[in-house]
Design an enzyme around this catalytic site. Structure first.
Site, PDB file in Angstrom:
ATOM      1  CB  THR A  12      -0.938   0.028   1.236  1.00 51.36           C
ATOM      2  OG1 THR A  12      -0.120  -0.132   2.412  1.00 51.36           O
ATOM      3  CG2 THR A  12      -1.957  -1.086   1.194  1.00 51.36           C
ATOM      4  CB  SER A  37      -5.704   1.167   8.164  1.00 48.29           C
ATOM      5  OG  SER A  37      -5.924   2.533   8.169  1.00 48.29           O
ATOM      6  CG  LEU A  61       6.849  -7.222   8.333  1.00 43.48           C
ATOM      7  CD1 LEU A  61       6.022  -7.790   7.201  1.00 43.48           C
ATOM      8  CD2 LEU A  61       7.824  -6.215   7.805  1.00 43.48           C
ATOM      9  CG  LEU A  82       8.456  -3.207  -1.288  1.00 46.15           C
ATOM     10  CD1 LEU A  82       7.581  -2.584  -2.371  1.00 46.15           C
ATOM     11  CD2 LEU A  82       9.927  -3.046  -1.653  1.00 46.15           C
ATOM     12  CB  SER A  86       9.122   4.217   5.497  1.00 56.66           C
ATOM     13  OG  SER A  86       8.110   5.160   5.206  1.00 56.66           O
ATOM     14  CB  THR A 127      17.335   2.868   3.823  1.00 56.12           C
ATOM     15  OG1 THR A 127      17.601   4.267   3.959  1.00 56.12           O
ATOM     16  CG2 THR A 127      17.442   2.246   5.210  1.00 56.12           C
ATOM     17  CD  GLU A 129      18.345   8.349   7.169  1.00 59.87           C
ATOM     18  OE1 GLU A 129      18.553   8.299   8.384  1.00 59.87           O
ATOM     19  OE2 GLU A 129      18.526   9.372   6.489  1.00 59.87           O
ATOM     20  CE1 TYR A 151      13.018   3.378   7.643  1.00 60.20           C
ATOM     21  CE2 TYR A 151      15.109   4.442   7.163  1.00 60.20           C
ATOM     22  CZ  TYR A 151      13.999   3.735   6.738  1.00 60.20           C
ATOM     23  OH  TYR A 151      13.885   3.381   5.406  1.00 60.20           O
ATOM     24  CE  LYS A 155      13.831  -0.006   6.336  1.00 61.50           C
ATOM     25  NZ  LYS A 155      13.139  -0.773   5.298  1.00 61.50           N
ATOM     26  CG  HIS A 181      13.101   5.591  -4.081  1.00 61.08           C
ATOM     27  ND1 HIS A 181      14.036   5.042  -3.225  1.00 61.08           N
ATOM     28  CD2 HIS A 181      11.983   4.859  -3.926  1.00 61.08           C
ATOM     29  CE1 HIS A 181      13.500   4.022  -2.592  1.00 61.08           C
ATOM     30  NE2 HIS A 181      12.249   3.882  -2.993  1.00 61.08           N
ATOM     31  NE  ARG A 186       9.407  10.062  -0.385  1.00 66.28           N
ATOM     32  CZ  ARG A 186      10.085   9.247   0.426  1.00 66.28           C
ATOM     33  NH1 ARG A 186       9.499   8.179   0.942  1.00 66.28           N
ATOM     34  NH2 ARG A 186      11.354   9.466   0.691  1.00 66.28           N
TER      35      ARG A 186
HETATM   36  P1  NAP Z   1       5.935   3.887   2.527  1.00 68.36           P
HETATM   37  O1  NAP Z   1       5.233   4.618   1.431  1.00 68.36           O
HETATM   38  O2  NAP Z   1       5.952   4.470   3.891  1.00 68.36           O
HETATM   39  O3  NAP Z   1       5.306   2.414   2.598  1.00 68.36           O
HETATM   40  C1  NAP Z   1       5.580   1.561   3.672  1.00 68.36           C
HETATM   41  C2  NAP Z   1       4.673   0.369   3.576  1.00 68.36           C
HETATM   42  O4  NAP Z   1       4.902  -0.485   4.724  1.00 68.36           O
HETATM   43  C3  NAP Z   1       3.169   0.714   3.594  1.00 68.36           C
HETATM   44  O5  NAP Z   1       2.489  -0.170   2.745  1.00 68.36           O
HETATM   45  C4  NAP Z   1       2.795   0.447   5.042  1.00 68.36           C
HETATM   46  O6  NAP Z   1       1.430   0.172   5.239  1.00 68.36           O
HETATM   47  C5  NAP Z   1       3.629  -0.802   5.285  1.00 68.36           C
HETATM   48  N1  NAP Z   1       3.759  -1.119   6.697  1.00 68.36           N
HETATM   49  C6  NAP Z   1       4.134  -0.334   7.726  1.00 68.36           C
HETATM   50  N2  NAP Z   1       4.107  -0.994   8.881  1.00 68.36           N
HETATM   51  C7  NAP Z   1       3.683  -2.248   8.598  1.00 68.36           C
HETATM   52  C8  NAP Z   1       3.423  -3.404   9.369  1.00 68.36           C
HETATM   53  N3  NAP Z   1       3.567  -3.413  10.696  1.00 68.36           N
HETATM   54  N4  NAP Z   1       3.007  -4.536   8.733  1.00 68.36           N
HETATM   55  C9  NAP Z   1       2.826  -4.539   7.400  1.00 68.36           C
HETATM   56  N5  NAP Z   1       3.043  -3.472   6.614  1.00 68.36           N
HETATM   57  C10 NAP Z   1       3.455  -2.339   7.212  1.00 68.36           C
HETATM   58  O7  NAP Z   1       7.457   3.612   2.124  1.00 68.36           O
HETATM   59  P2  NAP Z   1       8.133   3.581   0.660  1.00 68.36           P
HETATM   60  O8  NAP Z   1       8.689   4.923   0.386  1.00 68.36           O
HETATM   61  O9  NAP Z   1       7.238   2.910  -0.283  1.00 68.36           O
HETATM   62  O10 NAP Z   1       9.387   2.643   0.965  1.00 68.36           O
HETATM   63  C11 NAP Z   1       9.303   1.224   0.806  1.00 68.36           C
HETATM   64  C12 NAP Z   1      10.424   0.578   1.611  1.00 68.36           C
HETATM   65  O11 NAP Z   1      11.683   1.037   1.141  1.00 68.36           O
HETATM   66  C13 NAP Z   1      10.397   0.868   3.096  1.00 68.36           C
HETATM   67  O12 NAP Z   1      10.854  -0.294   3.757  1.00 68.36           O
HETATM   68  C14 NAP Z   1      11.409   1.983   3.273  1.00 68.36           C
HETATM   69  O13 NAP Z   1      11.957   1.954   4.568  1.00 68.36           O
HETATM   70  C15 NAP Z   1      12.422   1.607   2.220  1.00 68.36           C
HETATM   71  N6  NAP Z   1      13.166   2.711   1.627  1.00 68.36           N
HETATM   72  C16 NAP Z   1      12.505   3.774   1.084  1.00 68.36           C
HETATM   73  C17 NAP Z   1      13.230   4.787   0.476  1.00 68.36           C
HETATM   74  C18 NAP Z   1      12.550   5.978  -0.150  1.00 68.36           C
HETATM   75  O14 NAP Z   1      13.230   6.966  -0.383  1.00 68.36           O
HETATM   76  N7  NAP Z   1      11.263   5.902  -0.463  1.00 68.36           N
HETATM   77  C19 NAP Z   1      14.646   4.711   0.400  1.00 68.36           C
HETATM   78  C20 NAP Z   1      15.274   3.601   0.959  1.00 68.36           C
HETATM   79  C21 NAP Z   1      14.526   2.601   1.552  1.00 68.36           C
HETATM   80  P3  NAP Z   1       0.376   1.385   5.474  1.00 68.36           P
HETATM   81  O15 NAP Z   1       0.046   1.892   4.091  1.00 68.36           O
HETATM   82  O16 NAP Z   1      -0.747   0.693   6.148  1.00 68.36           O
HETATM   83  O17 NAP Z   1       1.059   2.420   6.314  1.00 68.36           O
HETATM   84  N1  GDD Z   2      10.194  14.985   6.586  1.00 68.70           N
HETATM   85  C1  GDD Z   2      10.695  16.232   6.681  1.00 68.70           C
HETATM   86  N2  GDD Z   2       9.871  17.263   6.941  1.00 68.70           N
HETATM   87  N3  GDD Z   2      12.022  16.394   6.509  1.00 68.70           N
HETATM   88  C2  GDD Z   2      12.514  17.665   6.568  1.00 68.70           C
HETATM   89  C3  GDD Z   2      11.705  18.774   6.821  1.00 68.70           C
HETATM   90  C4  GDD Z   2      10.310  18.576   7.024  1.00 68.70           C
HETATM   91  O1  GDD Z   2       9.539  19.497   7.253  1.00 68.70           O
HETATM   92  N4  GDD Z   2      12.487  19.875   6.793  1.00 68.70           N
HETATM   93  C5  GDD Z   2      13.727  19.473   6.543  1.00 68.70           C
HETATM   94  N5  GDD Z   2      13.763  18.129   6.415  1.00 68.70           N
HETATM   95  C6  GDD Z   2      14.960  17.325   6.147  1.00 68.70           C
HETATM   96  C7  GDD Z   2      15.161  16.135   7.089  1.00 68.70           C
HETATM   97  O2  GDD Z   2      15.735  16.579   8.316  1.00 68.70           O
HETATM   98  C8  GDD Z   2      16.105  15.281   6.250  1.00 68.70           C
HETATM   99  O3  GDD Z   2      17.427  15.732   6.392  1.00 68.70           O
HETATM  100  C9  GDD Z   2      15.655  15.572   4.817  1.00 68.70           C
HETATM  101  O4  GDD Z   2      14.820  16.732   4.867  1.00 68.70           O
HETATM  102  C10 GDD Z   2      14.871  14.446   4.163  1.00 68.70           C
HETATM  103  O5  GDD Z   2      13.826  14.071   5.032  1.00 68.70           O
HETATM  104  P1  GDD Z   2      12.685  13.036   4.568  1.00 68.70           P
HETATM  105  O6  GDD Z   2      12.025  13.508   3.333  1.00 68.70           O
HETATM  106  O7  GDD Z   2      11.845  12.773   5.767  1.00 68.70           O
HETATM  107  O8  GDD Z   2      13.523  11.756   4.133  1.00 68.70           O
HETATM  108  P2  GDD Z   2      14.724  10.985   4.856  1.00 68.70           P
HETATM  109  O9  GDD Z   2      15.945  11.206   4.017  1.00 68.70           O
HETATM  110  O10 GDD Z   2      14.806  11.275   6.288  1.00 68.70           O
HETATM  111  O11 GDD Z   2      14.236   9.469   4.726  1.00 68.70           O
HETATM  112  C11 GDD Z   2      13.747   8.977   3.471  1.00 68.70           C
HETATM  113  O12 GDD Z   2      14.803   8.468   2.711  1.00 68.70           O
HETATM  114  C12 GDD Z   2      15.489   7.342   3.303  1.00 68.70           C
HETATM  115  C13 GDD Z   2      16.625   6.967   2.340  1.00 68.70           C
HETATM  116  O13 GDD Z   2      17.725   7.781   2.555  1.00 68.70           O
HETATM  117  C14 GDD Z   2      12.696   7.893   3.807  1.00 68.70           C
HETATM  118  O14 GDD Z   2      12.061   7.511   2.603  1.00 68.70           O
HETATM  119  C15 GDD Z   2      13.349   6.658   4.413  1.00 68.70           C
HETATM  120  O15 GDD Z   2      12.374   5.613   4.508  1.00 68.70           O
HETATM  121  C16 GDD Z   2      14.490   6.219   3.488  1.00 68.70           C
HETATM  122  O16 GDD Z   2      15.127   5.087   4.015  1.00 68.70           O
END
Ligand code: NAP
Ligand code: GDD
Length: 337
Positions: A12, A37, A61, A82, A86, A127, A129, A151, A155, A181, A186
């Site tokens: 989702t 949910s 999970l 996935l 997050s 990630t 992170e 987080y 990971k 990404h 998003r």
């Molecule tokens: P997202 O939009 O936050 O999606 C996370 C998914 O995990 C949602 O479907 C959420 O369900 C589900 N989830 C959360 N808790 C759960 C639980 N207890 N049991 C089952 N499902 C659960 O994240 P995303 O951006 O698609 O990222 C996908 C994965 O890649 C994540 O593991 C994230 O940490 C990792 N990642 C993301 C990025 C990025 O930049 N996007 C980068 C590196 C790694 P709900 O919809 O119900 O909340």
């Molecule tokens: N969320 C958020 N909101 N971040 C902010 C803000 C705000 O208002 N203002 C500044 N930031 C800064 C955060 O402090 C961070 O340095 C940066 O923007 C990016 O924040 P996020 O967009 O929340 O992403 P992230 O980099 O912390 O985490 C995302 O990327 C990771 C991969 O590097 C998430 O998708 C993680 O799940 C993923 O692993």
């Protein structure tokens, strides 16, 4: 024809949407796992719900029995994990839940694979992170992990336990190490979506102000559609392994704001510094300010990925530029008015 079966935990979410779309096009039968949910959790994937090759199951999970039962009954060829709590900032408020989902949840999937069928291929969503506070100007699969949040720490456990199960039990278990990404899908509280959505609304008179945290962290931003293709390729290799997926380019949050403002033709002038930094529009109105509440107890200042292994082995590279990503996000936001 025998179709491959894939389970997607986290179906989702943003990547769940793009990966489902990708695998359905490849003729997979996709089994998506959603959790309970109080609101509708399937908004992103509503277009797949009536497709005959897409099935949805309840699971969580944190509920080992649900994971075991789903894997046992579906008999998948591939599992993509996935699912995660997050949000890095939120992980400081819910550290135990974050560890239960992002770390122990992964171990539960691996244990189910080990006991049910060791031939199932497994992908773990790792990630950038995990690198956390790093001195390395570009991070690769060899860069040392130094996570800066619950987080990131959870990971790292997930990454290493995936490697352990690969080595100990000969399971095809691979880690992606994906840098940020984004996409129109998003989550609302990630910084790119917040910036694009707010500035588009401000430009159109539907919001007054955007309030941000740290403007000076640097991120390597790609498009989710490109990145799920890499995820798929990781599981199609002869051997399992770990892969950095990134664009190799980075910029600050402030630069991202400026790029977005330029694309939507909003003139900004920055003034002040630190917590008193703000931006005004052409009429002198403050439309962006900074608030301490969006800062994290620890920050990851700099992430830039070296995806040369993915380029060499997966024949993958990021195709969509940051400007095109922002344009797509802006166009999507405009349609929401
Ligand atoms: P997202 O939009 O936050 O999606 C996370 C998914 O995990 C949602 O479907 C959420 O369900 C589900 N989830 C959360 N808790 C759960 C639980 N207890 N049991 C089952 N499902 C659960 O994240 P995303 O951006 O698609 O990222 C996908 C994965 O890649 C994540 O593991 C994230 O940490 C990792 N990642 C993301 C990025 C990025 O930049 N996007 C980068 C590196 C790694 P709900 O919809 O119900 O909340
Ligand atoms: N969320 C958020 N909101 N971040 C902010 C803000 C705000 O208002 N203002 C500044 N930031 C800064 C955060 O402090 C961070 O340095 C940066 O923007 C990016 O924040 P996020 O967009 O929340 O992403 P992230 O980099 O912390 O985490 C995302 O990327 C990771 C991969 O590097 C998430 O998708 C993680 O799940 C993923 O692993």
């Amino acid at each position: 024809m025998i179709r491959k079966k894939a389970i997607i935990f986290g179906v989702t979410g943003q990547d769940g949407y793009y990966l489902t779309k990708f695998l359905l096009k490849k003729n997979y039968v996709v089994h998506g796992i959603k959790r309970r949910s109080s609101s509708v959790p399937t908004n992103r994937i509503s277009s797949f719900l009536n497709q005959k090759n897409f099935k949805i199951h309840y699971g969580d999970l944190t509920d080992t029995s649900s994971i075991y039962n789903i894997i046992k009954s579906v008999k998948p060829d591939e599992i993509y994990n996935l699912a995660a709590q997050s949000h890095v900032g939120v992980s400081f408020y819910t550290p135990i839940f974050t560890a239960n989902v992002n770390a122990i949840g992964v171990l539960s999937i691996l244990e189910a694979i080990r006991t049910i069928n060791k031939q199932i291929k497994f992908y773990q969503a790792g990630t950038s992170e995990m690198f956390g506070k790093t001195n390395s100007r570009i991070q690769s699969e060899k860069t040392i992990f130094n996570p800066q949040s619950p987080y990131g720490s959870a990971k790292v456990f997930a990454h290493q336990i995936t490697q352990n199960y690969r080595d100990a039990y000969n399971i095809f278990a691979s880690n992606g190490i994906l840098f940020n990404h984004e996409s129109p899908f998003r989550g609302d509280n990630f910084v790119t979506k917040k910036i694009v959505s707010s500035l588009t609304k401000i430009k159109n008179g539907k919001q007054k102000k955007l309030v941000l945290g740290n403007l000076y962290s640097r991120r390597d931003w790609g498009h989710a559609a490109d990145y799920v293709e890499a995820i798929y390729k990781i599981l199609q290799q002869k051997k399992p392994g770990d892969f950095v997926i990134a664009t190799g380019r980075e910029c600050t949050i402030k630069e991202f704001v400026n790029k977005t403002a330029k694309i939507i033709n909003l003139k900004l002038k920055w003034k002040g510094s630190g917590l008193n930094e703000f931006a005004i529009d052409q009429s002198g109105r403050t439309i962006i300010s900074v608030d301490k509440k969006y800062f994290r107890p620890l920050e990851v200042d700099y992430l830039r990925g070296d995806a040369s292994k993915a380029k060499r082995i997966l024949k993958w590279k990021a195709k969509i530029s940051l400007d095109d990503l922002i344009k797509e996000m802006v166009n999507y936001e405009k349609k929401q008015f």
